[in-house]
Design a protein around this motif. Structure first.
Motif, short mmCIF file in Angstrom:
data_model
loop_
_atom_site.label_atom_id
_atom_site.label_comp_id
_atom_site.label_asym_id
_atom_site.label_seq_id
_atom_site.Cartn_x
_atom_site.Cartn_y
_atom_site.Cartn_z
N GLN A 170 0.84 -1.19 0.00
CA GLN A 170 0.00 0.00 0.00
C GLN A 170 0.88 1.24 0.00
O GLN A 170 1.86 1.32 0.74
CB GLN A 170 -0.89 -0.03 1.23
CG GLN A 170 -2.03 0.96 1.19
CD GLN A 170 -3.01 0.74 2.32
OE1 GLN A 170 -2.75 -0.04 3.22
NE2 GLN A 170 -4.13 1.42 2.27
N THR A 215 -3.18 5.37 -2.73
CA THR A 215 -4.16 6.39 -2.34
C THR A 215 -3.47 7.74 -2.25
O THR A 215 -2.40 7.87 -1.66
CB THR A 215 -4.81 6.06 -0.98
OG1 THR A 215 -5.56 4.86 -1.09
CG2 THR A 215 -5.75 7.18 -0.55
N GLU A 277 -7.62 4.61 8.65
CA GLU A 277 -8.91 4.03 8.22
C GLU A 277 -8.77 3.35 6.86
O GLU A 277 -9.26 2.23 6.65
CB GLU A 277 -9.97 5.14 8.14
CG GLU A 277 -11.31 4.69 7.59
CD GLU A 277 -12.12 5.83 7.01
OE1 GLU A 277 -12.88 5.58 6.04
OE2 GLU A 277 -12.00 6.97 7.51
N ILE A 278 -8.08 4.00 5.93
CA ILE A 278 -7.90 3.44 4.59
C ILE A 278 -6.97 2.23 4.64
O ILE A 278 -7.19 1.24 3.92
CB ILE A 278 -7.39 4.53 3.63
CG1 ILE A 278 -8.45 5.62 3.46
CG2 ILE A 278 -7.04 3.92 2.26
CD1 ILE A 278 -7.95 6.88 2.78
N MET A 281 -8.86 -0.95 5.25
CA MET A 281 -9.84 -1.40 4.26
C MET A 281 -9.31 -2.62 3.50
O MET A 281 -8.09 -2.83 3.42
CB MET A 281 -10.13 -0.28 3.26
CG MET A 281 -10.90 0.89 3.83
SD MET A 281 -11.16 2.16 2.55
CE MET A 281 -12.09 3.36 3.48
N ARG A 286 -9.79 0.24 -1.55
CA ARG A 286 -9.36 1.53 -1.02
C ARG A 286 -9.53 2.61 -2.08
O ARG A 286 -9.35 2.35 -3.27
CB ARG A 286 -7.90 1.43 -0.59
CG ARG A 286 -7.69 0.46 0.58
CD ARG A 286 -6.30 -0.10 0.61
NE ARG A 286 -6.09 -1.00 1.74
CZ ARG A 286 -5.22 -2.00 1.73
NH1 ARG A 286 -4.48 -2.22 0.66
NH2 ARG A 286 -5.09 -2.77 2.79
N ARG A 290 -8.55 10.77 -1.39
CA ARG A 290 -9.33 11.12 -0.21
C ARG A 290 -9.04 12.59 0.14
O ARG A 290 -7.90 12.93 0.48
CB ARG A 290 -8.98 10.21 0.97
CG ARG A 290 -9.60 10.60 2.30
CD ARG A 290 -11.11 10.44 2.35
NE ARG A 290 -11.54 9.06 2.22
CZ ARG A 290 -11.66 8.23 3.26
NH1 ARG A 290 -11.35 8.64 4.48
NH2 ARG A 290 -12.09 6.99 3.06
#
Length: 328
Positions: A170, A215, A277-278, A281, A286, A290
């Motif tokens: 990630q 993200t 929070e992400i 997921m 995801r 954001r």
């Protein structure tokens, strides 16, 4: 058997007030995800979102490798002390994202600490230098791109190989509202953050087959130390600029190096909480972007149009599965 006395109205009111006061903390505790088993590397941890995030993710159970340049430094000692006091699994490693050698050496040390496995990279290091475009000399231009854009590229190339080998990972890249909208006099900050947006979205498509999510975090204005650092860079730029050039762009040049971030009262913890929070997921679920701020988020309309345009343009092509995997 003695009956239990009924609580008085005053006792009921006191209990209700205590519950009301405790509700936000209880809610946060219920909502806080567990990050146990994760290893997170963050750049730019001397202050702001980086420092707050390092402590937050570690408190949620992650092994955290907090990086910053110029170690040893008081900020590193303070962060290490806070982590030790709370028994957190937090390690400090020196990385200057503007240096190939520092990134390579720091990444190798971080991987050694993490037993060869870092599953989450938070590219947080960044700087701002304000002023009109023409006022930005090549020293300022190279410095901000080297930090905000090339720094991310260096970190990606250092850590993506082991993520690809594991087929999971990630990446969070910290952009800004100003990665989508423009404020005159903002220097090359928007230019670098627009570049981060494009780099990140392209990367997200390319990493779909490798099981790695990307993200982009788009914070609004927060009262962090970024203003102090920005003023140092901007003040130096103003000092070496020709008076006639500065005069040509009044009023944009008048306040260069004096912005203090006053009037901003939003909680900087909004950003680490959103990232945590992400992180929690499921893989592939995801969000690509954001927006984070309790106030106005003008970039959200652009985010929606951008996603719709990408799907309309490439959704039916051979690249469609990659684009749909990211936007759907």
């Amino acid at each position: 058997m003695t009956d239990r006395p009924s609580p008085s109205r005053r006792e009921l009111m006191i209990g209700a007030a205590a519950l009301t006061a405790a509700a936000p903390a209880i809610l946060r505790a219920q909502e806080a995800p567990s990050l146990k088993g994760r290893t997170v590397l963050i750049t730019g941890c001397s202050s702001g979102f980086g420092r707050l995030g390092a402590l937050h993710y570690a408190r949620l159970g992650a092994k955290v490798i907090a990086t910053m340049r110029g170690v040893p430094r008081p900020e590193a000692e303070s962060l290490a002390g806070e982590a030790a006091k709370n028994g957190l699994d937090l390690h400090i490693v020196e990385i200057d994202v503007t240096s190939d050698a520092s990134v390579a050496g720091g990444a190798a040390k971080a991987l050694e600490i993490a037993d060869g496995r870092i599953d989450t990279l938070v590219n947080n290091a960044g700087i701002g230098i304000t002023g009109p475009v023409e006022v930005q000399d090549m020293e300022a231009t190279k410095l901000i791109f080297d930090t905000n854009v090339f720094g991310i590229q260096r970190m990606l190339r250092a850590l993506l190989p082991q993520m690809r080998a594991a087929k999971v990972g990630q990446i969070f890249n910290i952009s800004s509202q100003l990665g989508r909208v423009i404020i005159p006099g903002g220097g090359h900050y928007s230019a670098t953050k627009f570049a981060v947006e494009a780099l990140s979205e392209q990367l997200a498509y390319e990493l779909v087959p490798h099981g790695i999510d990307v993200t982009i975090i788009q914070p609004g204005g927060y009262p962090t130390k970024v203003w102090v650092n920005r003023n140092a860079y901007t003040g130096a730029l103003k000092e070496r600029s020709e008076p006639a050039l500065l005069a040509a762009y009044e009023p944009f040049t008048r306040g260069m190096g004096t912005e203090d971030g006053s009037g901003r009262s939003a909680d900087p913890m909004d950003v680490p909480r959103a990232i945590a929070e992400i992180m929690a997921m499921p893989v592939g679920k995801r969000p690509l972007r954001r927006a984070v701020h309790p106030g106005n988020k003008p970039q959200e309309a652009i985010n929606r149009v951008s996603a719709e345009t990408q799907l309309a343009w490439l959704g039916g092509s051979a690249l469609g599965p990659l684009v749909k995997a990211v936007h759907d």
